[in-house]
Every structure is written in C-alpha cells, then in structure tokens.
Motif scaffolding. Structure first.
Motif, PDB file in Angstrom:
ATOM      1  N   ALA A  12       0.809  -1.221   0.000  1.00 17.36           N
ATOM      2  CA  ALA A  12       0.000   0.000   0.000  1.00 17.36           C
ATOM      3  C   ALA A  12       0.840   1.269   0.000  1.00 17.36           C
ATOM      4  O   ALA A  12       0.510   2.241  -0.698  1.00 17.36           O
ATOM      5  CB  ALA A  12      -0.928   0.000   1.212  1.00 17.36           C
ATOM      6  N   PHE A  13       1.934   1.291   0.765  1.00 17.98           N
ATOM      7  CA  PHE A  13       2.656   2.544   0.986  1.00 17.98           C
ATOM      8  C   PHE A  13       4.105   2.526   0.517  1.00 17.98           C
ATOM      9  O   PHE A  13       4.814   3.516   0.670  1.00 17.98           O
ATOM     10  CB  PHE A  13       2.621   2.901   2.475  1.00 17.98           C
ATOM     11  CG  PHE A  13       1.247   3.220   2.981  1.00 17.98           C
ATOM     12  CD1 PHE A  13       0.557   4.330   2.528  1.00 17.98           C
ATOM     13  CD2 PHE A  13       0.638   2.406   3.915  1.00 17.98           C
ATOM     14  CE1 PHE A  13      -0.711   4.630   2.998  1.00 17.98           C
ATOM     15  CE2 PHE A  13      -0.632   2.691   4.398  1.00 17.98           C
ATOM     16  CZ  PHE A  13      -1.310   3.803   3.928  1.00 17.98           C
ATOM     17  N   GLY A  14       4.573   1.391  -0.012  1.00 21.48           N
ATOM     18  CA  GLY A  14       5.933   1.340  -0.513  1.00 21.48           C
ATOM     19  C   GLY A  14       6.905   0.722   0.469  1.00 21.48           C
ATOM     20  O   GLY A  14       6.551   0.398   1.612  1.00 21.48           O
ATOM     21  N   PRO A  15       8.166   0.568   0.053  1.00 21.51           N
ATOM     22  CA  PRO A  15       9.148  -0.189   0.849  1.00 21.51           C
ATOM     23  C   PRO A  15       9.507   0.427   2.187  1.00 21.51           C
ATOM     24  O   PRO A  15       9.733  -0.291   3.151  1.00 21.51           O
ATOM     25  CB  PRO A  15      10.367  -0.267  -0.079  1.00 21.51           C
ATOM     26  CG  PRO A  15      10.186   0.833  -1.072  1.00 21.51           C
ATOM     27  CD  PRO A  15       8.707   0.992  -1.248  1.00 21.51           C
ATOM     28  N   LEU A  16       9.570   1.765   2.283  1.00 20.85           N
ATOM     29  CA  LEU A  16       9.983   2.385   3.538  1.00 20.85           C
ATOM     30  C   LEU A  16       8.947   2.161   4.637  1.00 20.85           C
ATOM     31  O   LEU A  16       9.270   1.690   5.739  1.00 20.85           O
ATOM     32  CB  LEU A  16      10.236   3.879   3.346  1.00 20.85           C
ATOM     33  CG  LEU A  16      10.568   4.665   4.629  1.00 20.85           C
ATOM     34  CD1 LEU A  16      11.782   4.056   5.331  1.00 20.85           C
ATOM     35  CD2 LEU A  16      10.812   6.136   4.308  1.00 20.85           C
ATOM     36  N   THR A  17       7.697   2.514   4.354  1.00 21.26           N
ATOM     37  CA  THR A  17       6.642   2.297   5.353  1.00 21.26           C
ATOM     38  C   THR A  17       6.497   0.812   5.659  1.00 21.26           C
ATOM     39  O   THR A  17       6.319   0.409   6.813  1.00 21.26           O
ATOM     40  CB  THR A  17       5.306   2.867   4.865  1.00 21.26           C
ATOM     41  OG1 THR A  17       5.460   4.269   4.615  1.00 21.26           O
ATOM     42  CG2 THR A  17       4.199   2.654   5.882  1.00 21.26           C
ATOM     43  N   ARG A  77      -7.826   0.688  -1.885  1.00 17.46           N
ATOM     44  CA  ARG A  77      -9.134   0.809  -2.554  1.00 17.46           C
ATOM     45  C   ARG A  77      -9.108   1.949  -3.570  1.00 17.46           C
ATOM     46  O   ARG A  77      -9.719   1.862  -4.638  1.00 17.46           O
ATOM     47  CB  ARG A  77     -10.231   1.085  -1.516  1.00 17.46           C
ATOM     48  CG  ARG A  77     -10.722  -0.132  -0.761  1.00 17.46           C
ATOM     49  CD  ARG A  77     -11.761  -0.927  -1.539  1.00 17.46           C
ATOM     50  NE  ARG A  77     -12.394  -1.929  -0.691  1.00 17.46           N
ATOM     51  CZ  ARG A  77     -13.680  -1.942  -0.374  1.00 17.46           C
ATOM     52  NH1 ARG A  77     -14.473  -0.993  -0.839  1.00 17.46           N
ATOM     53  NH2 ARG A  77     -14.165  -2.892   0.391  1.00 17.46           N
ATOM     54  N   LEU A  78      -8.395   3.020  -3.230  1.00 12.81           N
ATOM     55  CA  LEU A  78      -8.317   4.178  -4.118  1.00 12.81           C
ATOM     56  C   LEU A  78      -7.254   3.993  -5.200  1.00 12.81           C
ATOM     57  O   LEU A  78      -7.473   4.340  -6.370  1.00 12.81           O
ATOM     58  CB  LEU A  78      -8.005   5.433  -3.299  1.00 12.81           C
ATOM     59  CG  LEU A  78      -9.036   5.802  -2.215  1.00 12.81           C
ATOM     60  CD1 LEU A  78      -8.546   6.990  -1.404  1.00 12.81           C
ATOM     61  CD2 LEU A  78     -10.390   6.100  -2.847  1.00 12.81           C
ATOM     62  N   ALA A  79      -6.089   3.446  -4.814  1.00  8.80           N
ATOM     63  CA  ALA A  79      -4.975   3.325  -5.754  1.00  8.80           C
ATOM     64  C   ALA A  79      -5.117   2.117  -6.675  1.00  8.80           C
ATOM     65  O   ALA A  79      -4.656   2.162  -7.820  1.00  8.80           O
ATOM     66  CB  ALA A  79      -3.658   3.231  -4.981  1.00  8.80           C
ATOM     67  N   GLU A  80      -5.706   1.038  -6.190  1.00  4.28           N
ATOM     68  CA  GLU A  80      -5.856  -0.179  -6.985  1.00  4.28           C
ATOM     69  C   GLU A  80      -7.309  -0.677  -6.924  1.00  4.28           C
ATOM     70  O   GLU A  80      -7.591  -1.733  -6.356  1.00  4.28           O
ATOM     71  CB  GLU A  80      -4.903  -1.272  -6.481  1.00  4.28           C
ATOM     72  CG  GLU A  80      -3.431  -0.902  -6.570  1.00  4.28           C
ATOM     73  CD  GLU A  80      -2.521  -2.065  -6.201  1.00  4.28           C
ATOM     74  OE1 GLU A  80      -2.786  -3.193  -6.669  1.00  4.28           O
ATOM     75  OE2 GLU A  80      -1.563  -1.849  -5.446  1.00  4.28           O
ATOM     76  N   PRO A  81      -8.216   0.079  -7.513  1.00  2.00           N
ATOM     77  CA  PRO A  81      -9.636  -0.317  -7.432  1.00  2.00           C
ATOM     78  C   PRO A  81      -9.927  -1.647  -8.118  1.00  2.00           C
ATOM     79  O   PRO A  81     -10.912  -2.313  -7.781  1.00  2.00           O
ATOM     80  CB  PRO A  81     -10.366   0.841  -8.125  1.00  2.00           C
ATOM     81  CG  PRO A  81      -9.326   1.476  -8.999  1.00  2.00           C
ATOM     82  CD  PRO A  81      -8.042   1.330  -8.278  1.00  2.00           C
ATOM     83  N   ASP A  82      -9.094  -2.041  -9.084  1.00  5.59           N
ATOM     84  CA  ASP A  82      -9.331  -3.294  -9.815  1.00  5.59           C
ATOM     85  C   ASP A  82      -8.645  -4.506  -9.179  1.00  5.59           C
ATOM     86  O   ASP A  82      -8.740  -5.612  -9.720  1.00  5.59           O
ATOM     87  CB  ASP A  82      -8.843  -3.144 -11.267  1.00  5.59           C
ATOM     88  CG  ASP A  82      -9.626  -2.069 -12.019  1.00  5.59           C
ATOM     89  OD1 ASP A  82     -10.827  -1.903 -11.723  1.00  5.59           O
ATOM     90  OD2 ASP A  82      -9.027  -1.388 -12.878  1.00  5.59           O
ATOM     91  N   LEU A  83      -7.940  -4.306  -8.089  1.00  7.69           N
ATOM     92  CA  LEU A  83      -7.313  -5.434  -7.401  1.00  7.69           C
ATOM     93  C   LEU A  83      -8.400  -6.409  -6.942  1.00  7.69           C
ATOM     94  O   LEU A  83      -9.342  -6.012  -6.255  1.00  7.69           O
ATOM     95  CB  LEU A  83      -6.527  -4.940  -6.179  1.00  7.69           C
ATOM     96  CG  LEU A  83      -5.890  -6.015  -5.283  1.00  7.69           C
ATOM     97  CD1 LEU A  83      -4.755  -6.710  -6.018  1.00  7.69           C
ATOM     98  CD2 LEU A  83      -5.387  -5.392  -3.983  1.00  7.69           C
ATOM     99  N   PRO A  84      -8.311  -7.679  -7.334  1.00  4.25           N
ATOM    100  CA  PRO A  84      -9.325  -8.652  -6.890  1.00  4.25           C
ATOM    101  C   PRO A  84      -9.358  -8.731  -5.359  1.00  4.25           C
ATOM    102  O   PRO A  84      -8.323  -8.925  -4.712  1.00  4.25           O
ATOM    103  CB  PRO A  84      -8.846  -9.977  -7.499  1.00  4.25           C
ATOM    104  CG  PRO A  84      -7.998  -9.577  -8.664  1.00  4.25           C
ATOM    105  CD  PRO A  84      -7.322  -8.302  -8.248  1.00  4.25           C
TER     106      PRO A  84
END
Length: 450
Positions: free
Chosen positions: A89-94, A382-389
């Motif tokens: 969701a937030f990348g490698p650092l987070t 949900r916002l960044a990857e709405p098509d993620l199953p």
C-alpha cells in the motif's frame, strides 16, 4: 533440487488448510488474558450483565478492527503478515518500518511469554534447580527444533497445542457450571455504583488485550490453501469461537464468584476453580497455563520467522533470511529469531527480569501502530488499486477502516499520555533506528526474483 532451488529464491510451501488457520487464531488469542482479566473487567463494570456485554462488545470491536486486515490479507496472500500488506500500500519504507516494529514486538513478547512458561513449570514443582530463564531457553530451543524439522511438523504442533488449550478451558468451564454451589465463595458486600471512569477504561484495555493475536492467519497467507477464502474464514471464525468461549468463561466464573469478590480477584479463573475443585485446581489451572503459553510461544516464533523471510525476499533485510529448506522452513530466519529471543531472555535473567518491563513498555505501541497503518492501507489500496481482486471486501467501506484507525489512534495517544517521556522517546528512537538497517540495505541487498 527443484525444491531446494525454490527455497533459495524465497518460496514457501502451501501446505496448510482452514483448520490450521483456525488453530493459529484461537491459539494466538487465548492466553493469560482470559485467566487474569475477568477481575479487572468486573471492577470496571460491577454488574454481571455489564461484564458479559463488555466481553461481547470486545469481540464485536475486534471483528471490526479485523476487517481492513482481512481484506488486505485475502487480496494479497503473501507471507510476512502486516509487513507485506503495508509495503504493497505505501511502498518499501513504510513497509519496512511496519515489519521492523512487528518483528521487534514479537521478539520481546516471545521472550516474556517463555519466561512465564518457566514460572508456571516451576509452580508445578518441576526443574526447580534451574532458573526460569533457563527453562524459557529450553522452550525456545524446543520450538525451534519443531519448526526446523519442517512446516508440516510446525503446523501440526500448533494444531495440537491450540486444540488442547481450547478443550482444557472448555472442560474447566463445564466444571464451574456443574459445581451446584459447592465451595462457592461467600457473598461479598454490594459492589460500588457503576462509574464511567478509570476502572472502566482499564477494563476496556484489558478486554482489548485479551483478544490480541486475532490476525495470526495473515502471516501464513502464502502457505494456506485457498487463502482468498480461508484467511477470512479462519480470522472471523476464530474470533467468533474465542468470543463465545470468553463469554462462557465469564459466565462460569460469575456463577461461582459474586461480583464483589470477582472484582477484587487478580486470577479470577484460578480463584473460581479453587472454590469449586479445591487444592487440586492449582495444578489444573497451571497445567492449562503451561499449554497456553507454550502454544503462543511456538506461534509467535513461526510468525516473526516469516516476517524476516518476507522482508529479506523484498531486499530490505539480508537475502540469506529468505532461504527456505526443502521442508518449507526459512531456517536462517529461524536461527536469527532463536538467537535474538535467547539473548533477550539471558539479559532479562541477568538483571532479574527488570528488562522485560522496560522492553514491554517501549514496544507496547508498536502493535497499535501496525493496525493503524493497515487500516489506512486498506483505504489507500481501494483508491490506488480499485481493480485489485478482493475475494473478501469489508462492508460499509470505509467505515470499518476508519473505526479501526480511530481505535488505534486513541490507544496510541493513551499510551503516550500514560508513560513518561523517556519511554515514549525510546519507542520512537528504536523504530527510527531501524532506518539505519533500511538505508544500509538499499545499496547492498536486492529483491529476490523468480
């Protein structure tokens, strides 16, 4: 050779079923909390109906808190639990900071749990010539050996331990219900009037703590058959079963102990058992506690082995931690876990246990931070990857995620207000200290690829 090659490249074996998922949730949740905390809850809600409603409400709140994590775990079936979900969701650092916090709190809590095991063993009159720390190390090595042999053996041990724990607690509850008043404690003075104050807040914290560990199935998403279905089934099914068992335990204890007596009890289940079963109850409850803490210790070792494995596979920890044996165990990661846990036990044993209280206070906010990030991660994806199953989607989105985030923000604020600035600064400093590992690793370690 093909299997070994897969292991070198960081692949785990998919060998677990729904039964294992339920076992890790039940085994990860049921521990000393339900043995100790009914008295704390009764002091905060001094009425039997309110006590039962409070424990039921705790199960409902945990169910809501679990929704964001389960949605992520079912959609992203990767080993490593919170780390893998936060990184997506937030990348490698987070992701690294969440994994680092999760790894640290597992290390400390495992050390604490294993020493509690040593205390319980000596209470049974066993190994009295050893220190509790030495007994704790023996448990760590035993869990390490079980998991070193292979994933199936480690999973089977968890299934057996969780089953024994649940069955033992159920039998104890039945004995309390069937007591027919024998040995029941005498009536106590009327309890104090119901008051929404510090005792009630402490009761809420005690309930929340007693339900901790509900997210255990997420660590094994990559190893569970049909994770898109079984992560949700195991988590929610486990929470429902635990909530039902907790209600039965409290109802049984209330049948034996008047509310005024219960409110003053520090070991409510043991006190109720003593009233019904007499002196033998001490050994029964202690035996149940031994099984309980041993099961949780084994599970936590399995969990943070997989966190280190997942972080190494993504190139934020040394790549050797991602090596997997033919039997499915990340053995290098396991070895590191064993060394770190034993080192914590030895240090605490050397200074007579004071280190544990310090470490537990420092690492206490890490769990809240992890679930706060996961709640926000579910909204972010949900916002960044709405098509993620998303095989399981939380209802009434984003309300459950916002409620989960709010719960953990409140708990974090309460922690920092309750503790002195040195403890709070140490928590932040240790979390930030992981940045050195991250910065060094970025230039030296690379993600493993197929």
């Amino acid at each position: 050779m093909k299997s070994e090659e897969a292991g070198v490249r960081g692949h785990l074996l998919r060998v677990f079923g729904l039964g294992f998922g339920l076992a890790v949730v039940i085994g990860g949740v049921i521990g000393s909390g339900i043995m100790r905390n009914p008295g704390i809850v009764a002091a905060g809600f001094p009425d039997p109906k309110w006590v039962l409603l409070a424990w039921l409400a705790g199960g409902v709140v945990v169910m809501i808190d679990a929704m964001p994590t389960v949605e992520l775990g079912a959609a992203i079936p990767l080993a490593g639990g919170p780390y893998s979900l936060a990184a997506r969701a937030f990348g490698p650092l987070t992701g690294f900071l969440v994994g680092w916090a999760d790894w640290l709190q597992n290390a400390v809590s495992t050390g604490f749990i294993t020493v509690a095991f040593g205390e319980f063993v000596q209470r049974m009159g066993l190994f009295t010539s050893l220190t509790t720390g030495e007994i704790a190390i023996g448990l760590v090595l035993a869990c390490g050996l079980i998991n070193w042999i292979g994933t199936r053996v480690g999973g089977a041990s968890q299934n057996i331990g969780s089953a024994l724990k649940a069955v033992g607690l159920t039998i104890l509850v039945a004995a309390l219900f069937l007591a027919h008043g024998k040995g029941v404690a005498p009536p106590a003075p009327p309890p104090a009037a119901f008051f929404w104050g510090a005792p009630a807040i402490l009761a809420i914290q005690a309930i929340y703590g007693a339900y901790g560990g509900w997210h255990a199935a997420v660590y094994f998403s990559e190893e569970v058959h049909q994770p898109e279905r079984n992560v949700a089934r195991a988590t929610f099914g486990g929470i429902v079963l635990v909530t039902g068992l907790y209600l039965l335990v409290n109802a049984a204890v209330l049948k034996v102990l008047p509310i005024g007596v219960l409110a003053q009890s520090k070991l409510a289940v043991a006190d109720a058992a003593m009233a019904v079963l007499g002196p033998i109850s001490g050994k029964i409850v202690t035996g149940l506690a031994i099984i309980s803490v041993a099961t949780i210790a084994n599970l936590q070792i399995m969990e943070y082995v997989r966190t280190g494995f997942a972080m190494a596979r993504n190139g934020v920890m040394p790549p050797s931690l991602a090596r997997v044996s033919k039997s499915g165990t990340p053995r290098v990661s396991l070895a590191v876990v064993l060394v770190v846990t034993i080192a914590i036990i030895l240090c605490a044993d050397l200074i007579k246990g004071q280190l544990y209280q310090i470490l537990l206070e420092i690492y206490a906010p890490f769990v809240m931070l992890v679930f706060l990030v996961l709640a926000l991660a579910s909204i972010r994806l949900r916002l960044a990857e709405p098509d993620l199953p998303r095989p399981w989607k939380m209802p009434l989105f984003p309300l459950p995620a916002l409620m989960s985030a709010a719960i953990n923000v409140v708990l974090l604020v309460a922690f920092f207000l309750r503790n002195d600035w040195k403890t709070s600064a140490s928590s932040v400093g240790l979390l930030a200290g992981g940045m050195l590992i991250y910065l060094v690793g970025r230039s030296r370690w690379k993600p493993l690829t197929d």
